[in-house]
Design a protein around this motif. Structure first.
Motif, PDB file in Angstrom:
ATOM      1  N   GLU A   1      87.586  55.344  -3.849  1.00  4.66           N
ATOM      2  CA  GLU A   1      87.615  53.923  -3.556  1.00  4.66           C
ATOM      3  C   GLU A   1      86.680  53.583  -2.403  1.00  4.66           C
ATOM      4  O   GLU A   1      86.442  54.416  -1.511  1.00  4.66           O
TER       5      GLU A   1
ATOM      6  N   ALA B   1      84.279  50.898   3.133  1.00  3.12           N
ATOM      7  CA  ALA B   1      83.484  49.874   3.809  1.00  3.12           C
ATOM      8  C   ALA B   1      82.025  50.063   3.436  1.00  3.12           C
ATOM      9  O   ALA B   1      81.597  51.179   3.123  1.00  3.12           O
TER      10      ALA B   1
ATOM     11  N   LYS C   1      81.446  44.815   4.348  1.00  7.05           N
ATOM     12  CA  LYS C   1      82.616  44.605   3.509  1.00  7.05           C
ATOM     13  C   LYS C   1      83.612  45.700   3.843  1.00  7.05           C
ATOM     14  O   LYS C   1      83.214  46.830   4.137  1.00  7.05           O
ATOM     15  N   TYR C   2      84.909  45.362   3.769  1.00  2.00           N
ATOM     16  CA  TYR C   2      85.963  46.331   4.044  1.00  2.00           C
ATOM     17  C   TYR C   2      87.050  46.245   2.974  1.00  2.00           C
ATOM     18  O   TYR C   2      87.363  45.161   2.475  1.00  2.00           O
ATOM     19  N   ALA C   3      87.637  47.385   2.684  1.00  2.00           N
ATOM     20  CA  ALA C   3      88.852  47.388   1.878  1.00  2.00           C
ATOM     21  C   ALA C   3      89.954  46.720   2.693  1.00  2.00           C
ATOM     22  O   ALA C   3      90.020  46.861   3.916  1.00  2.00           O
ATOM     23  N   ASP C   4      90.840  46.012   2.010  1.00  2.00           N
ATOM     24  CA  ASP C   4      91.926  45.320   2.714  1.00  2.00           C
ATOM     25  C   ASP C   4      92.765  46.291   3.539  1.00  2.00           C
ATOM     26  O   ASP C   4      93.256  45.943   4.616  1.00  2.00           O
ATOM     27  N   SER C   5      92.918  47.515   3.039  1.00  2.00           N
ATOM     28  CA  SER C   5      93.787  48.482   3.696  1.00  2.00           C
ATOM     29  C   SER C   5      93.252  48.963   5.044  1.00  2.00           C
ATOM     30  O   SER C   5      94.010  49.549   5.830  1.00  2.00           O
TER      31      SER C   5
ATOM     32  N   LYS D   1      90.956  46.880   7.032  1.00  2.00           N
ATOM     33  CA  LYS D   1      90.493  45.762   7.862  1.00  2.00           C
ATOM     34  C   LYS D   1      91.242  45.727   9.181  1.00  2.00           C
ATOM     35  O   LYS D   1      92.456  45.853   9.222  1.00  2.00           O
TER      36      LYS D   1
ATOM     37  N   ASP E   1      95.618  57.330   5.150  1.00  2.00           N
ATOM     38  CA  ASP E   1      94.166  57.396   5.268  1.00  2.00           C
ATOM     39  C   ASP E   1      93.640  58.797   4.966  1.00  2.00           C
ATOM     40  O   ASP E   1      92.423  59.012   4.915  1.00  2.00           O
TER      41      ASP E   1
END
Length: 115
Positions: A46, A49, A58-62, A64, A89
């Motif tokens: 996945e 960033a 851009k960042y994954a919501d998880s 941010k 993580d």
């Protein structure tokens, strides 16, 4: 042919921090888009960033608010500052580069968040 070399992974306790680095070689041109992906056991890879040569991120919501992606002063270097790390993580983190119509991947660096 672009080569990507990651470093900086390791074992850290929950709430700790790590900084990943990625150095790209094999091109004299600035790579437009670079990013970090991760893959946990049994899960799909996945996006974590990404950042363009112009600095758009851009960042994954998880992640941010906890992770920060940046590019270094040296051409085609990439960093990921990871703070407030959580056990979820834990994964192998891969550096990625999109350059002149091709995608390149590093070999990956293991990040383990555990007590």
């Amino acid at each position: 042919q672009v080569q990507l070399l990651e470093s900086g992974g390791g074992l850290v306790q929950p709430g700790g921090s790590l900084r990943l680095s990625c150095a790209a070689s094999g091109t004299m041109f600035s790579i437009h888009n670079m990013g970090w992906y991760r893959q946990a056991p049994g899960k799909q890879r996945e996006l974590v960033a990404s950042i363009t040569s112009g600095g758009s991120t851009k960042y994954a919501d998880s992640v941010k608010g906890r992770f920060t992606i940046s590019r270094g002063n040296a051409k085609n270097t990439l960093y990921l500052q990871m703070n407030s790390l959580k056990p979820e993580d834990t994964a192998v983190y891969y550096c990625n580069a999109a350059h002149r119509g091709a995608l390149y991947w590093g070999q990956g660096t293991q990040v383990t968040v555990s007590t």
